[in-house]
Design a protein around this motif. Structure first.
Motif, PDB file in Angstrom:
ATOM      1  N   GLY A 162     -60.903  -1.874 -33.072  1.00  0.00           N
ATOM      2  CA  GLY A 162     -61.218  -1.553 -31.676  1.00  0.00           C
ATOM      3  C   GLY A 162     -60.469  -0.344 -31.151  1.00  0.00           C
ATOM      4  N   ALA A 163     -59.178  -0.259 -31.460  1.00  0.00           N
ATOM      5  CA  ALA A 163     -58.371   0.874 -30.997  1.00  0.00           C
ATOM      6  C   ALA A 163     -58.896   2.186 -31.546  1.00  0.00           C
ATOM      7  CB  ALA A 163     -56.918   0.677 -31.422  1.00  0.00           C
ATOM      8  N   PHE A 164     -59.400   2.156 -32.760  1.00  0.00           N
ATOM      9  CA  PHE A 164     -59.885   3.374 -33.412  1.00  0.00           C
ATOM     10  C   PHE A 164     -61.262   3.771 -32.880  1.00  0.00           C
ATOM     11  CE2 PHE A 164     -56.808   1.217 -36.005  1.00  0.00           C
ATOM     12  CZ  PHE A 164     -55.930   2.242 -36.323  1.00  0.00           C
ATOM     13  N   HIS A 165     -62.090   2.783 -32.564  1.00  0.00           N
ATOM     14  CA  HIS A 165     -63.360   3.078 -31.894  1.00  0.00           C
ATOM     15  C   HIS A 165     -63.093   3.768 -30.551  1.00  0.00           C
ATOM     16  CE1 HIS A 165     -66.580   1.448 -34.351  1.00  0.00           C
ATOM     17  NE2 HIS A 165     -65.882   0.340 -34.562  1.00  0.00           N
ATOM     18  N   THR A 166     -62.095   3.264 -29.820  1.00  0.00           N
ATOM     19  CA  THR A 166     -61.759   3.842 -28.519  1.00  0.00           C
ATOM     20  C   THR A 166     -61.274   5.272 -28.662  1.00  0.00           C
ATOM     21  OG1 THR A 166     -61.130   1.640 -27.714  1.00  0.00           O
ATOM     22  CG2 THR A 166     -60.373   3.533 -26.436  1.00  0.00           C
ATOM     23  N   ALA A 167     -60.366   5.503 -29.612  1.00  0.00           N
ATOM     24  CA  ALA A 167     -59.818   6.855 -29.816  1.00  0.00           C
ATOM     25  C   ALA A 167     -60.910   7.835 -30.216  1.00  0.00           C
ATOM     26  CB  ALA A 167     -58.733   6.812 -30.887  1.00  0.00           C
TER      27      ALA A 167
END
Length: 244
Positions: A162-167
């Motif tokens: 999820g954090a990487f999708h956001t970034a």
């Protein structure tokens, strides 16, 4: 005796910190620097716990940019160690259930942090989209614990994507922030040694799309895991020295 005395002192300091945080949030609710101010207060408590926190930035100017900060989540002592590195204009991403915690949950929300329902995949992705929009509108960075749970001395756990999708969606770098192992910290021990908190160099997301998120997460995990072990060795060496 030390456990009782330290618990009492810690309880009083936390109560005062919560009172200050509540007043701050009433005066300026959702302000972009609320999290930074409150984080510094919690970080200042570390000496009471017998912890020497060494905070450093590989690239000091990175905090002047928008980033997704990736912290390693170990235990409750994160509240007094990793908070030393929280920059201005940064909010965190936490689970929705935090909102129901008396006092802490309300302060967490009023400081401007973002709550996410990790059990609801559709809601989680919707929150991620809103997070990107909030970052763009208010020029914010976001602090995330991508392991999703406390590691409790088990090393760096797999990172959720999820954090990487956001970034990737926000087209901002990810910046790992690692605290060396904290499993040695005990409330009834006078000297709890050293914890190194290091903000690593940013890792760019330019040219990546959502299909790259899983591979990117695996790549970043490898970088973080390697550095985590190095920090643990350094912290252990420091604690082995007299008067550390």
């Amino acid at each position: 005796m030390l456990l009782i005395a330290r618990s009492l002192i810690l309880g009083i300091l936390l109560f005062l910190a919560f009172v200050f945080a509540m007043v701050l949030c009433i005066v300026r609710p959702m302000h972009r620097d609320n999290v930074h101010v409150i984080a510094k207060i919690f970080a200042s408590v570390s000496p009471v716990l017998g912890i020497k926190v060494i905070t450093r930035h590989v690239q000091p100017d990175v905090v002047n940019e928008q980033n997704i900060y990736l912290g390693n989540h170990q235990n409750n002592f994160d509240l007094f160690t990793q908070t030393s590195a929280v920059p201005k204009a940064t909010v965190s991403l936490g689970k929705k259930s935090l909102a129901w915690m008396p006092l802490f949950g309300q302060i967490y929300w009023l400081t401007g942090n973002i709550l996410i329902d990790r059990k609801n995949r559709s809601s989680a992705f919707d929150t991620m989209a809103k997070t990107v929009k909030k970052m763009q509108q208010k020029l914010l960075s976001v602090w995330i614990f991508p392991e999703g749970t406390r590691s409790r001395g088990r090393g760096l756990l797999p990172l959720k994507v999820g954090a990487f999708h956001t970034a990737i969606a926000a087209q901002v770098p990810v910046v790992p922030v690692l605290a060396s192992c904290q499993k040695h910290i005990k409330m009834n021990r006078w000297n709890n040694g050293v914890v190194i908190v290091e903000m690593m160099a940013p890792i760019a997301t330019q040219g990546l799309d959502k299909n790259d998120a899983k591979t990117f997460a695996t790549q970043v995990h490898g970088i973080m895991a390697k550095r985590y072990e190095e920090l643990n060795q350094e912290a252990a060496a420091l604690m082995a020295k007299p008067n550390a």
